[in-house]
Design a protein around this motif. Structure first.
Motif, short mmCIF file in Angstrom:
data_model
loop_
_atom_site.label_atom_id
_atom_site.label_comp_id
_atom_site.label_asym_id
_atom_site.label_seq_id
_atom_site.Cartn_x
_atom_site.Cartn_y
_atom_site.Cartn_z
N LYS A 1 0.83 -1.20 0.00
CA LYS A 1 0.00 0.00 0.00
C LYS A 1 0.87 1.25 0.00
N LYS A 2 1.91 1.25 0.82
CA LYS A 2 2.80 2.41 0.88
C LYS A 2 3.47 2.64 -0.47
N LYS A 3 3.90 1.54 -1.08
CA LYS A 3 4.55 1.67 -2.39
C LYS A 3 3.59 2.26 -3.41
N ARG A 4 2.35 1.76 -3.40
CA ARG A 4 1.35 2.28 -4.33
C ARG A 4 1.10 3.78 -4.10
N LYS A 5 1.02 4.15 -2.84
CA LYS A 5 0.81 5.57 -2.53
C LYS A 5 1.97 6.41 -3.04
N LYS A 6 3.18 5.89 -2.82
CA LYS A 6 4.35 6.66 -3.29
C LYS A 6 4.33 6.80 -4.80
N LYS A 7 4.01 5.71 -5.51
CA LYS A 7 3.94 5.75 -6.96
C LYS A 7 2.87 6.73 -7.43
N HIS A 8 1.72 6.70 -6.74
CA HIS A 8 0.62 7.60 -7.10
C HIS A 8 1.03 9.05 -6.91
N LYS A 9 1.76 9.29 -5.80
CA LYS A 9 2.21 10.66 -5.54
C LYS A 9 3.18 11.11 -6.61
N LYS A 10 4.13 10.23 -6.99
CA LYS A 10 5.10 10.61 -8.04
C LYS A 10 4.40 10.89 -9.36
N HIS A 11 3.43 10.06 -9.72
CA HIS A 11 2.69 10.24 -10.96
C HIS A 11 1.90 11.56 -10.95
N GLY A 12 1.35 11.89 -9.80
CA GLY A 12 0.61 13.16 -9.68
C GLY A 12 1.54 14.33 -9.81
N ARG A 13 2.71 14.23 -9.22
CA ARG A 13 3.66 15.34 -9.32
C ARG A 13 4.10 15.54 -10.77
N LYS A 14 4.30 14.41 -11.46
CA LYS A 14 4.72 14.51 -12.87
C LYS A 14 3.63 15.18 -13.69
N LYS A 15 2.35 14.79 -13.41
CA LYS A 15 1.23 15.41 -14.14
C LYS A 15 1.17 16.89 -13.87
N LYS A 16 1.37 17.26 -12.59
CA LYS A 16 1.34 18.67 -12.23
C LYS A 16 2.47 19.42 -12.95
N LYS A 17 3.64 18.82 -12.98
CA LYS A 17 4.76 19.49 -13.66
C LYS A 17 4.47 19.65 -15.15
N ALA A 18 3.90 18.63 -15.75
CA ALA A 18 3.61 18.68 -17.18
C ALA A 18 2.55 19.74 -17.47
N SER A 19 1.53 19.80 -16.67
CA SER A 19 0.47 20.79 -16.85
C SER A 19 1.02 22.19 -16.60
N GLY A 20 1.90 22.31 -15.67
CA GLY A 20 2.50 23.63 -15.36
C GLY A 20 3.40 24.10 -16.51
N SER A 21 4.13 23.24 -17.14
CA SER A 21 5.03 23.61 -18.25
C SER A 21 4.20 23.99 -19.47
N GLY A 22 3.05 23.32 -19.71
CA GLY A 22 2.19 23.63 -20.85
C GLY A 22 1.55 24.99 -20.71
N SER A 23 1.15 25.35 -19.57
CA SER A 23 0.54 26.68 -19.33
C SER A 23 1.59 27.77 -19.49
N GLU A 24 2.79 27.55 -19.07
CA GLU A 24 3.84 28.55 -19.21
C GLU A 24 4.15 28.78 -20.69
N LEU A 25 4.15 27.71 -21.48
CA LEU A 25 4.43 27.87 -22.91
C LEU A 25 3.32 28.65 -23.60
N GLU A 26 2.10 28.44 -23.17
CA GLU A 26 0.99 29.17 -23.75
C GLU A 26 1.08 30.64 -23.42
N LYS A 27 1.50 30.95 -22.21
CA LYS A 27 1.59 32.34 -21.78
C LYS A 27 2.74 33.06 -22.51
N ARG A 28 3.79 32.37 -22.66
CA ARG A 28 4.96 33.02 -23.27
C ARG A 28 4.66 33.49 -24.71
N PRO A 29 4.05 32.85 -25.63
CA PRO A 29 3.81 33.39 -26.97
C PRO A 29 2.86 34.55 -26.94
N ALA A 30 1.88 34.50 -25.99
CA ALA A 30 0.96 35.63 -25.92
C ALA A 30 1.70 36.88 -25.52
#
Length: 293
Positions: A253-282
């Motif tokens: 269970k702990k391992k699954r939670k850790k994996k889930h947390k890492k995957h969520g962080r990666k998604k957050k980072k990816a979503s954050g980088s996409g929004s920054e790219l959109e802002k920069r051309p504007a």
């Protein structure tokens, strides 16, 4: 309608008792006791003298009674002494008869002696009738005592014979009784021995049964202890296996939670980088336009 008057007049009991006066006396008072008639000293002396006279009369009466009693004792002593002398004479005669041979002759002699004694008694009675009252009383006493002694001797001889017969019968009965008692004692002893042996056998059997039960109980207790020990070991193994499973599940269970947390962080980072790219051309569009102009 008014209330009824239920009041009662109160009377002081002490005042009522005083009004009644002194209570009537039941019996003699102290004054009557003190004023009782008392004898004078002279009358007291007369009473004491009368008592002394009465005691003297009693003493005289006792003396007379003692004298009469002494006379009676002397008479009884004379009777007893005469009876004892007659007994001695008869014993001597019996011894002489035993020594002499011929039982039939001895019986004849006895009969003759009895006849002589009877004649003497009759003569004494006749002489006592002619004599005075005092002499008659003494002679009659002596004759009666001698006759009584003869009768008593005859009765005693008969009693002795009866006693001998009874003693012989008793001895025979006692011998039979002793034999029966000895037989009964032997039978009772045998019965007691049998009972003791039966009791000892029962005791031995009960002891053996108790020993077998104890051994059976000991073996059963050992087997139960082994089974209990095996059950404890199995329960401990089950607990350990369940604990290990729980630990493994918790780790997974702990391992699954850790994996889930890492995957969520990666998604957050990816979503954050996409929004920054959109802002920069504007933001760079006016610059580019300026340069174009």
């Amino acid at each position: 309608m008014g209330k009824r008057d239920n009041r009662v007049a109160y009377v002081n009991p002490i005042a009522a008792a005083r009004a009644r006066g002194p209570a009537p006396s039941s019996g003699p008072t102290i004054q009557d006791y003190l004023s009782r008639p008392r004898p004078t000293w002279e009358e007291v002396k007369e009473q004491l003298e009368k008592k002394k006279k009465g005691s003297r009369a009693l003493a005289e009466f006792e003396e007379k009674m003692n004298e009469n009693w002494k006379k009676e004792l002397e008479k009884n002593r004379e009777k007893l002494l005469g009876a004892s002398e007659s007994k001695k004479d008869k014993d001597k005669d019996k011894e002489k008869e035993k020594k002499l041979p011929g039982g039939s002759e001895s019986k004849k002699d006895k009969d003759k002696e009895k006849e002589k004694k009877q004649k003497k008694r009759k003569e004494k009675k006749k002489s006592s009738r002619h004599s005075s009252s005092s002499s008659s009383s003494s002679s009659s006493d002596s004759s009666s005592s001698s006759s009584d002694s003869d009768d008593e001797d005859e009765k005693k001889s008969v009693k002795k014979k009866r006693k001998r017969k009874h003693s012989s019968a008793r001895k025979a009965s006692e011998g039979s009784l002793s034999e029966s008692e000895s037989d009964s004692k032997e039978s009772s002893k045998k019965k007691k021995k049998k009972l003791r042996e039966d009791l000892e056998k029962e005791k031995d059997g009960s002891r053996k049964k108790k020993k077998a039960e104890r051994t059976h109980k000991g073996s059963s207790s050992e087997s139960s202890a082994d089974s209990v020990m095996d059950g404890d070991v199995e329960s401990k193994k089950k607990k350990r296996s369940s604990e290990e499973k729980e630990k493994t599940t918790e780790k997974s269970k702990k391992k699954r939670k850790k994996k889930h947390k890492k995957h969520g962080r990666k998604k957050k980072k990816a979503s954050g980088s996409g929004s920054e790219l959109e802002k920069r051309p504007a933001a760079q569009t006016p610059e580019t336009g300026a340069h174009a102009v």
